[in-house]
Design a protein around this motif. Structure first.
Motif, PDB file in Angstrom:
ATOM      1  N   ARG A  45       0.854  -1.181   0.000  1.00 13.20           N
ATOM      2  CA  ARG A  45       0.000   0.000   0.000  1.00 13.20           C
ATOM      3  C   ARG A  45       0.891   1.233   0.000  1.00 13.20           C
ATOM      4  O   ARG A  45       1.944   1.250   0.633  1.00 13.20           O
ATOM      5  CB  ARG A  45      -0.898   0.023   1.233  1.00 13.20           C
ATOM      6  CG  ARG A  45      -2.032  -0.970   1.159  1.00 13.20           C
ATOM      7  CD  ARG A  45      -3.062  -0.737   2.251  1.00 13.20           C
ATOM      8  NE  ARG A  45      -2.994  -1.583   3.416  1.00 13.20           N
ATOM      9  CZ  ARG A  45      -3.142  -2.897   3.442  1.00 13.20           C
ATOM     10  NH1 ARG A  45      -3.291  -3.554   2.339  1.00 13.20           N
ATOM     11  NH2 ARG A  45      -3.109  -3.568   4.559  1.00 13.20           N
ATOM     12  N   GLY A  46       0.435   2.274  -0.683  1.00 13.37           N
ATOM     13  CA  GLY A  46       1.171   3.520  -0.718  1.00 13.37           C
ATOM     14  C   GLY A  46       0.482   4.590   0.111  1.00 13.37           C
ATOM     15  O   GLY A  46      -0.561   4.339   0.717  1.00 13.37           O
ATOM     16  N   ARG A  70       9.209  -0.781  -4.717  1.00 15.72           N
ATOM     17  CA  ARG A  70       9.185   0.355  -3.801  1.00 15.72           C
ATOM     18  C   ARG A  70       7.876   1.132  -3.911  1.00 15.72           C
ATOM     19  O   ARG A  70       7.314   1.257  -4.987  1.00 15.72           O
ATOM     20  CB  ARG A  70      10.342   1.310  -4.104  1.00 15.72           C
ATOM     21  CG  ARG A  70      11.705   0.688  -3.976  1.00 15.72           C
ATOM     22  CD  ARG A  70      12.064   0.471  -2.501  1.00 15.72           C
ATOM     23  NE  ARG A  70      13.350  -0.184  -2.388  1.00 15.72           N
ATOM     24  CZ  ARG A  70      13.529  -1.422  -1.948  1.00 15.72           C
ATOM     25  NH1 ARG A  70      12.515  -2.136  -1.563  1.00 15.72           N
ATOM     26  NH2 ARG A  70      14.730  -1.947  -1.858  1.00 15.72           N
ATOM     27  N   VAL A  71       7.460   1.680  -2.797  1.00 18.56           N
ATOM     28  CA  VAL A  71       6.298   2.554  -2.754  1.00 18.56           C
ATOM     29  C   VAL A  71       6.777   3.969  -3.024  1.00 18.56           C
ATOM     30  O   VAL A  71       7.798   4.406  -2.485  1.00 18.56           O
ATOM     31  CB  VAL A  71       5.605   2.458  -1.385  1.00 18.56           C
ATOM     32  CG1 VAL A  71       4.518   3.488  -1.254  1.00 18.56           C
ATOM     33  CG2 VAL A  71       5.051   1.057  -1.187  1.00 18.56           C
ATOM     34  N   GLU A  72       6.050   4.681  -3.887  1.00 16.26           N
ATOM     35  CA  GLU A  72       6.413   6.048  -4.257  1.00 16.26           C
ATOM     36  C   GLU A  72       5.340   7.016  -3.763  1.00 16.26           C
ATOM     37  O   GLU A  72       4.202   6.624  -3.520  1.00 16.26           O
ATOM     38  CB  GLU A  72       6.508   6.166  -5.780  1.00 16.26           C
ATOM     39  CG  GLU A  72       7.420   5.166  -6.438  1.00 16.26           C
ATOM     40  CD  GLU A  72       7.193   5.078  -7.943  1.00 16.26           C
ATOM     41  OE1 GLU A  72       6.448   5.906  -8.505  1.00 16.26           O
ATOM     42  OE2 GLU A  72       7.758   4.165  -8.548  1.00 16.26           O
ATOM     43  N   ASP A  73       5.709   8.295  -3.661  1.00 12.59           N
ATOM     44  CA  ASP A  73       4.723   9.331  -3.365  1.00 12.59           C
ATOM     45  C   ASP A  73       3.658   9.306  -4.447  1.00 12.59           C
ATOM     46  O   ASP A  73       3.954   9.089  -5.624  1.00 12.59           O
ATOM     47  CB  ASP A  73       5.383  10.714  -3.340  1.00 12.59           C
ATOM     48  CG  ASP A  73       6.222  10.928  -2.092  1.00 12.59           C
ATOM     49  OD1 ASP A  73       6.035  10.186  -1.112  1.00 12.59           O
ATOM     50  OD2 ASP A  73       7.069  11.837  -2.111  1.00 12.59           O
ATOM     51  N   MET A 127       1.405   7.131  -4.875  1.00 10.07           N
ATOM     52  CA  MET A 127       1.005   5.760  -5.204  1.00 10.07           C
ATOM     53  C   MET A 127      -0.058   5.299  -4.211  1.00 10.07           C
ATOM     54  O   MET A 127       0.092   5.458  -3.006  1.00 10.07           O
ATOM     55  CB  MET A 127       2.224   4.840  -5.151  1.00 10.07           C
ATOM     56  CG  MET A 127       1.917   3.400  -5.517  1.00 10.07           C
ATOM     57  SD  MET A 127       3.367   2.316  -5.289  1.00 10.07           S
ATOM     58  CE  MET A 127       4.390   2.852  -6.640  1.00 10.07           C
ATOM     59  N   HIS A 128      -1.122   4.716  -4.738  1.00 11.50           N
ATOM     60  CA  HIS A 128      -2.157   4.126  -3.902  1.00 11.50           C
ATOM     61  C   HIS A 128      -1.730   2.737  -3.457  1.00 11.50           C
ATOM     62  O   HIS A 128      -1.774   2.391  -2.282  1.00 11.50           O
ATOM     63  CB  HIS A 128      -3.474   4.062  -4.679  1.00 11.50           C
ATOM     64  CG  HIS A 128      -4.571   3.366  -3.956  1.00 11.50           C
ATOM     65  ND1 HIS A 128      -4.702   1.997  -3.939  1.00 11.50           N
ATOM     66  CD2 HIS A 128      -5.601   3.849  -3.225  1.00 11.50           C
ATOM     67  CE1 HIS A 128      -5.763   1.663  -3.228  1.00 11.50           C
ATOM     68  NE2 HIS A 128      -6.325   2.769  -2.783  1.00 11.50           N
ATOM     69  N   SER A 129      -1.306   1.905  -4.433  1.00 10.22           N
ATOM     70  CA  SER A 129      -0.873   0.540  -4.142  1.00 10.22           C
ATOM     71  C   SER A 129      -0.176  -0.038  -5.363  1.00 10.22           C
ATOM     72  O   SER A 129      -0.315   0.471  -6.478  1.00 10.22           O
ATOM     73  CB  SER A 129      -2.054  -0.339  -3.720  1.00 10.22           C
ATOM     74  OG  SER A 129      -3.055  -0.346  -4.717  1.00 10.22           O
ATOM     75  N   VAL A 130       0.556  -1.122  -5.122  1.00 11.48           N
ATOM     76  CA  VAL A 130       1.219  -1.845  -6.205  1.00 11.48           C
ATOM     77  C   VAL A 130       1.123  -3.336  -5.899  1.00 11.48           C
ATOM     78  O   VAL A 130       1.250  -3.750  -4.744  1.00 11.48           O
ATOM     79  CB  VAL A 130       2.695  -1.397  -6.394  1.00 11.48           C
ATOM     80  CG1 VAL A 130       3.512  -1.633  -5.137  1.00 11.48           C
ATOM     81  CG2 VAL A 130       3.331  -2.092  -7.590  1.00 11.48           C
ATOM     82  N   ALA A 131       0.859  -4.122  -6.938  1.00 12.33           N
ATOM     83  CA  ALA A 131       0.778  -5.575  -6.799  1.00 12.33           C
ATOM     84  C   ALA A 131       1.674  -6.224  -7.843  1.00 12.33           C
ATOM     85  O   ALA A 131       1.748  -5.757  -8.988  1.00 12.33           O
ATOM     86  CB  ALA A 131      -0.658  -6.053  -6.991  1.00 12.33           C
ATOM     87  N   LEU A 132       2.348  -7.278  -7.439  1.00  9.37           N
ATOM     88  CA  LEU A 132       3.128  -8.104  -8.352  1.00  9.37           C
ATOM     89  C   LEU A 132       2.504  -9.482  -8.369  1.00  9.37           C
ATOM     90  O   LEU A 132       2.129 -10.024  -7.326  1.00  9.37           O
ATOM     91  CB  LEU A 132       4.582  -8.230  -7.890  1.00  9.37           C
ATOM     92  CG  LEU A 132       5.426  -6.981  -7.848  1.00  9.37           C
ATOM     93  CD1 LEU A 132       6.806  -7.298  -7.286  1.00  9.37           C
ATOM     94  CD2 LEU A 132       5.545  -6.358  -9.219  1.00  9.37           C
ATOM     95  N   ALA A 133       2.390 -10.047  -9.569  1.00  5.63           N
ATOM     96  CA  ALA A 133       1.818 -11.378  -9.709  1.00  5.63           C
ATOM     97  C   ALA A 133       2.495 -12.061 -10.897  1.00  5.63           C
ATOM     98  O   ALA A 133       3.121 -11.403 -11.729  1.00  5.63           O
ATOM     99  CB  ALA A 133       0.305 -11.288  -9.914  1.00  5.63           C
TER     100      ALA A 133
END
Length: 179
Positions: A98-99, A127-130, A132-138
């Protein structure tokens, strides 16, 4: 965590107002869906510079039961009646972060080949950036394709606009590495 997406590519002259209206009237139907971490109602429009008109919702499922209830339920059946049955891509979740951003208005999806040996390093380097809401890897282990899906508060370079975000169990998605 399970990731899922289908892409409905529409004709160049398609009235994308139909899609915007569909999302506006039906988007909230998944706002409390059991087992759903999040659904980003992603849209690409030629009028905004995209090469295609496309409706491409992206899902992060917390449970397989929630995903299956959706795929065999009335909501997905209605989409199939309106647009034909799309190919549904599915990936095994590798990581989720979560960002700091509280809203998501733009999205980016990147896919690339990957070897199993690379996965730990890719997950560790996420990495989480300013903004950013969220990032997922799959990963799709059938062809060893990595997908990185990132939601942004505002990122003009992201290729999708997010017309609605359903996130009933976002706080229950496990954060970090998924193994």
């Amino acid at each position: 965590m399970h990731a899922m997406q289908y892409e409905i590519t529409l004709p160049a002259d398609y009235d994308m107002g139909i899609i915007r209206e569909r999302v506006a009237t039906k988007g909230s139907l998944l706002d409390a869906w059991p087992g759903l971490g999040l659904k980003a109602y992603c849209v690409r429009e030629r009028a905004d510079g995209s090469p295609v008109n496309q409706y491409s919702p992206f899902y992060l499922w917390r449970t397989v039961e929630g995903m299956n209830a959706f795929l065999w339920g009335q909501g997905f059946r209605g989409l199939c009646e309106a647009f034909g049955r799309p190919v549904v891509q599915q990936w095994t979740g590798l990581a989720f972060q979560r960002g700091p951003a509280s809203t998501a208005t733009r999205a980016r999806k990147v896919t690339r080949p990957i070897t199993p040996e690379e996965i730990p390093d890719v997950v560790a380097s996420t990495r989480v950036e300013d903004g950013m809401h969220s990032v997922a890897l799959a990963v799709d282990t059938r062809g060893w394709q990595l997908v990185e899906f990132t939601l942004y508060e505002d990122n003009p370079a992201a290729e999708y606009s997010v017309r609605h975000l359903s996130a009933p169990e976002l706080d229950q998605l496990p954060v970090g590495r998924q193994w």
